[in-house]
Design a protein around this motif. Structure first.
Motif, PDB file in Angstrom:
ATOM      1  N   THR A   1       1.512 -14.299  -9.719  1.00  0.00           N
ATOM      2  CA  THR A   1       0.727 -13.129 -10.087  1.00  0.00           C
ATOM      3  C   THR A   1       1.345 -11.859  -9.527  1.00  0.00           C
ATOM      4  OG1 THR A   1      -1.244 -14.471 -10.018  1.00  0.00           O
ATOM      5  CG2 THR A   1      -1.575 -12.106  -9.977  1.00  0.00           C
ATOM      6  N   THR A   2       1.310 -10.796 -10.331  1.00  0.00           N
ATOM      7  CA  THR A   2       1.795  -9.501  -9.870  1.00  0.00           C
ATOM      8  C   THR A   2       0.617  -8.620  -9.504  1.00  0.00           C
ATOM      9  OG1 THR A   2       3.775  -9.619 -11.223  1.00  0.00           O
ATOM     10  CG2 THR A   2       3.088  -7.431 -10.488  1.00  0.00           C
ATOM     11  N   GLY A   3       0.591  -8.132  -8.272  1.00  0.00           N
ATOM     12  CA  GLY A   3      -0.456  -7.240  -7.827  1.00  0.00           C
ATOM     13  C   GLY A   3       0.132  -5.899  -7.444  1.00  0.00           C
ATOM     14  N   THR A   4      -0.723  -5.011  -6.976  1.00  0.00           N
ATOM     15  CA  THR A   4      -0.276  -3.680  -6.576  1.00  0.00           C
ATOM     16  C   THR A   4      -0.676  -3.448  -5.128  1.00  0.00           C
ATOM     17  OG1 THR A   4      -0.577  -2.884  -8.831  1.00  0.00           O
ATOM     18  CG2 THR A   4      -0.360  -1.227  -7.120  1.00  0.00           C
TER      19      THR A   4
ATOM     20  N   LEU B   1      -2.131  -2.767 -12.559  1.00  0.00           N
ATOM     21  CA  LEU B   1      -2.933  -1.772 -11.853  1.00  0.00           C
ATOM     22  C   LEU B   1      -2.065  -0.546 -11.613  1.00  0.00           C
ATOM     23  CD1 LEU B   1      -5.650  -1.188 -10.464  1.00  0.00           C
ATOM     24  CD2 LEU B   1      -4.684  -2.119  -8.379  1.00  0.00           C
ATOM     25  N   THR B   2      -2.469   0.583 -12.193  1.00  0.00           N
ATOM     26  CA  THR B   2      -1.647   1.786 -12.119  1.00  0.00           C
ATOM     27  C   THR B   2      -2.058   2.725 -11.001  1.00  0.00           C
ATOM     28  OG1 THR B   2      -3.068   2.837 -13.777  1.00  0.00           O
ATOM     29  CG2 THR B   2      -1.100   1.681 -14.576  1.00  0.00           C
ATOM     30  N   THR B   3      -3.345   2.954 -10.820  1.00  0.00           N
ATOM     31  CA  THR B   3      -3.807   3.856  -9.762  1.00  0.00           C
ATOM     32  C   THR B   3      -5.061   3.302  -9.115  1.00  0.00           C
ATOM     33  OG1 THR B   3      -5.159   5.152 -11.292  1.00  0.00           O
ATOM     34  CG2 THR B   3      -2.910   5.920 -10.909  1.00  0.00           C
ATOM     35  N   ALA B   4      -5.288   3.734  -7.892  1.00  0.00           N
ATOM     36  CA  ALA B   4      -6.526   3.424  -7.184  1.00  0.00           C
ATOM     37  C   ALA B   4      -6.880   4.628  -6.340  1.00  0.00           C
ATOM     38  CB  ALA B   4      -6.365   2.185  -6.316  1.00  0.00           C
ATOM     39  N   ASP B   5      -8.056   5.196  -6.597  1.00  0.00           N
ATOM     40  CA  ASP B   5      -8.475   6.403  -5.896  1.00  0.00           C
ATOM     41  C   ASP B   5      -9.720   6.129  -5.085  1.00  0.00           C
ATOM     42  OD1 ASP B   5      -6.443   7.814  -7.152  1.00  0.00           O
ATOM     43  OD2 ASP B   5      -7.707   8.279  -8.878  1.00  0.00           O
ATOM     44  N   ASN B   6      -9.803   6.769  -3.925  1.00  0.00           N
ATOM     45  CA  ASN B   6     -10.988   6.691  -3.085  1.00  0.00           C
ATOM     46  C   ASN B   6     -11.662   8.052  -3.080  1.00  0.00           C
ATOM     47  OD1 ASN B   6     -12.130   7.095  -0.055  1.00  0.00           O
ATOM     48  ND2 ASN B   6     -12.508   5.036  -0.831  1.00  0.00           N
ATOM     49  N   ALA B   7     -12.994   8.047  -3.081  1.00  0.00           N
ATOM     50  CA  ALA B   7     -13.730   9.294  -3.189  1.00  0.00           C
ATOM     51  C   ALA B   7     -13.379  10.278  -2.076  1.00  0.00           C
ATOM     52  CB  ALA B   7     -15.236   9.013  -3.180  1.00  0.00           C
ATOM     53  N   THR B   8     -13.032   9.750  -0.903  1.00  0.00           N
ATOM     54  CA  THR B   8     -12.719  10.623   0.226  1.00  0.00           C
ATOM     55  C   THR B   8     -11.212  10.781   0.427  1.00  0.00           C
ATOM     56  OG1 THR B   8     -14.753  10.024   1.355  1.00  0.00           O
ATOM     57  CG2 THR B   8     -13.013  10.955   2.707  1.00  0.00           C
TER      58      THR B   8
ATOM     59  N   GLU C   1       1.721   5.568  -2.088  1.00  0.00           N
ATOM     60  CA  GLU C   1       1.137   5.216  -3.381  1.00  0.00           C
ATOM     61  C   GLU C   1       1.295   3.723  -3.617  1.00  0.00           C
ATOM     62  OE1 GLU C   1      -0.382   7.087  -5.558  1.00  0.00           O
ATOM     63  OE2 GLU C   1      -0.189   8.985  -4.491  1.00  0.00           O
ATOM     64  N   GLY C   2       0.533   3.221  -4.600  1.00  0.00           N
ATOM     65  CA  GLY C   2       0.589   1.804  -4.900  1.00  0.00           C
ATOM     66  C   GLY C   2       1.945   1.383  -5.424  1.00  0.00           C
ATOM     67  N   THR C   3       2.419   0.250  -4.990  1.00  0.00           N
ATOM     68  CA  THR C   3       3.682  -0.303  -5.463  1.00  0.00           C
ATOM     69  C   THR C   3       3.462  -1.731  -5.917  1.00  0.00           C
ATOM     70  OG1 THR C   3       4.236  -0.976  -3.207  1.00  0.00           O
ATOM     71  CG2 THR C   3       5.067   1.155  -3.944  1.00  0.00           C
ATOM     72  N   SER C   4       4.163  -2.124  -6.969  1.00  0.00           N
ATOM     73  CA  SER C   4       4.007  -3.458  -7.523  1.00  0.00           C
ATOM     74  C   SER C   4       4.636  -4.492  -6.595  1.00  0.00           C
ATOM     75  CB  SER C   4       4.673  -3.528  -8.902  1.00  0.00           C
ATOM     76  OG  SER C   4       4.556  -4.823  -9.443  1.00  0.00           O
ATOM     77  N   VAL C   5       3.906  -5.544  -6.350  1.00  0.00           N
ATOM     78  CA  VAL C   5       4.411  -6.624  -5.495  1.00  0.00           C
ATOM     79  C   VAL C   5       4.145  -7.949  -6.184  1.00  0.00           C
ATOM     80  CG1 VAL C   5       4.029  -5.332  -3.378  1.00  0.00           C
ATOM     81  CG2 VAL C   5       2.234  -6.813  -4.255  1.00  0.00           C
ATOM     82  N   THR C   6       4.926  -8.941  -5.820  1.00  0.00           N
ATOM     83  CA  THR C   6       4.721 -10.281  -6.355  1.00  0.00           C
ATOM     84  C   THR C   6       3.701 -10.999  -5.484  1.00  0.00           C
ATOM     85  OG1 THR C   6       6.945 -10.396  -7.236  1.00  0.00           O
ATOM     86  CG2 THR C   6       5.783 -12.476  -6.935  1.00  0.00           C
TER      87      THR C   6
END
Length: 391
Positions: A182-185, A268-275, A285-290
């Motif tokens: 599986t490829t995650g971010t 998964l391209t972006t992930a933002d937190n309200a704060t 920033e998010g990077t693709s990982v195996t």
């Protein structure tokens, strides 16, 4: 006193007393035959109201005890499946440790991967089929279940079982993703105290972008570690239905980031937190990982060991929470039974008749009835003396 025949006052007096005695006997017979001191509101209006209130409590406590037993049944069902999940994860870990040895050839590693894939498939099957009365327990669709364990209608009379961390489906998806690669971010988190409020995750699949927003995960500085934040994500229904999350650690085992994987296979391209803003944390920033389990070389096998260890911790936490709630249910049942017993005794003192006392009253009324009947007969004979005056 005159000598009349139209009005026999003595007979009237005897009849009135006899009628009262007959009423007392009738009430005593009713109480003795029913065993109740209060058979109608007229017997004791205030006592009836109090007794009915106590009866409502006693009946409610009895049902609440059964509800608590149902709660134990739910926990035992879920915990039994989680116990087997632990066994599967331990076997996976043994295989991962075995795969970390370079004495394995390509065929050996393939055999290990085949067994792990079978075990992962069983995790997926267990997650989909473990249910209680039709309620799915381990696939993430049911994050909590509330049980009424009191006789009153307020939140203090409910106990909630948290099933958010008992998401075996998320464990299976994290470990596999369908093909063990599986490829995650990855999202670095420099300071977990910066994280607060909801978070949003955007995925892309087949050219279509989808954004999922969580609920309010917590206030600023409410998370002590990256592991706490990951646990909050797993417990969120919107997140758990679409993603799995694993914790990245440094050489000392401290959490430094999270790896988020879309369950539908999207990227998964972006992930933002309200704060904290883009990148989820104050880090990169998010990077693709195996992700997923991979045993094609010793390094990947070691990474797989760490991933499995993370899932073992997750299931251990879930089982510990369920065990604590089960103990709480058992204590609640004991308390409910004691309360029901004491309230039943209180109701009995109000509603039930004292058989010995009532039998004494009945005997007294019976004797008075016989005496009254005799006196009424005598009173009716008193005015017959008038006949002598007429004769």
């Amino acid at each position: 006193m005159g000598f009349q025949i139209n009005t026999n006052v003595s007979a009237m007096n005897a009849y009135r007393n006899l009628s009262n005695t007959q009423n007392d006997m009738s009430k005593s017979l009713e109480k003795l035959s029913s065993g109740l001191r209060i058979n109608r509101a007229a017997d004791d209006a205030a006592g009836l109201a109090l007794a009915e209130g106590l009866r409502s409590q006693v009946n409610g406590l009895g049902v609440a005890a059964r509800n608590a037993q149902d709660g134990i049944g739910v926990i035992q069902t879920a915990e039994g499946a989680l116990s087997e999940t632990h066994a599967i994860l331990q076997r996976m870990r043994d295989l991962a440790v075995q795969a970390g040895n370079d004495s394995n050839n390509e065929e050996s590693r393939a055999a290990i991967s085949t067994e792990v894939a079978g075990l992962a498939a069983e995790l997926d099957r267990m997650a989909k089929t473990t249910n209680f009365n039709g309620n799915q327990l381990l696939n993430g669709s049911t994050t909590s279940m509330a049980f009424q364990v009191g006789a009153e209608g307020n939140v203090n009379n409910q106990i909630t079982i948290n099933l958010g961390s008992a998401n075996v489906q998320a464990v299976a998806n994290t470990l596999t993703g369908g093909d063990l690669t599986t490829t995650g971010t990855s999202f670095a988190i420099a300071d977990v105290a910066d994280l607060a409020g909801p978070a949003s995750f955007t995925t892309s699949k087949d050219g279509v972008a989808t954004t999922v927003t969580t609920g309010a995960l917590g206030a600023a500085a409410s998370f002590d570690s990256v592991e706490d934040y990951a646990a909050a994500l797993r417990e969120d229904a919107a997140f758990a239905a679409n993603f799995s999350v694993a914790v990245e650690t440094d050489a000392n085992g401290a959490g430094v980031g999270i790896v988020v994987t879309a369950l539908n296979g999207g990227t998964l391209t972006t992930a933002d937190n309200a704060t904290a803003g883009a990148g989820l944390g104050a880090g990169a920033e998010g990077t693709s990982v195996t992700g997923g389990l991979n045993f094609d070389n010793a390094a990947n096998a070691q990474a797989s060991i760490e991933m499995i260890d993370e899932q073992i911790k997750t299931i251990s936490t879930a089982r510990a929470e369920l065990g604590a709630v089960q103990n709480r249910f058992e204590s609640t049942i004991n308390s409910l039974n004691v309360s029901a017993e004491n309230l039943s005794a209180a109701e009995s003192r109000i509603r039930d008749t004292d058989m010995a006392k009532e039998m004494s009253n009945f005997t007294r009324s019976s004797i008075l009835s016989q005496a009254g009947t005799a006196m009424l007969a005598q009173a009716n004979q008193m005015n017959q003396g008038v006949l002598q005056l007429l004769g």
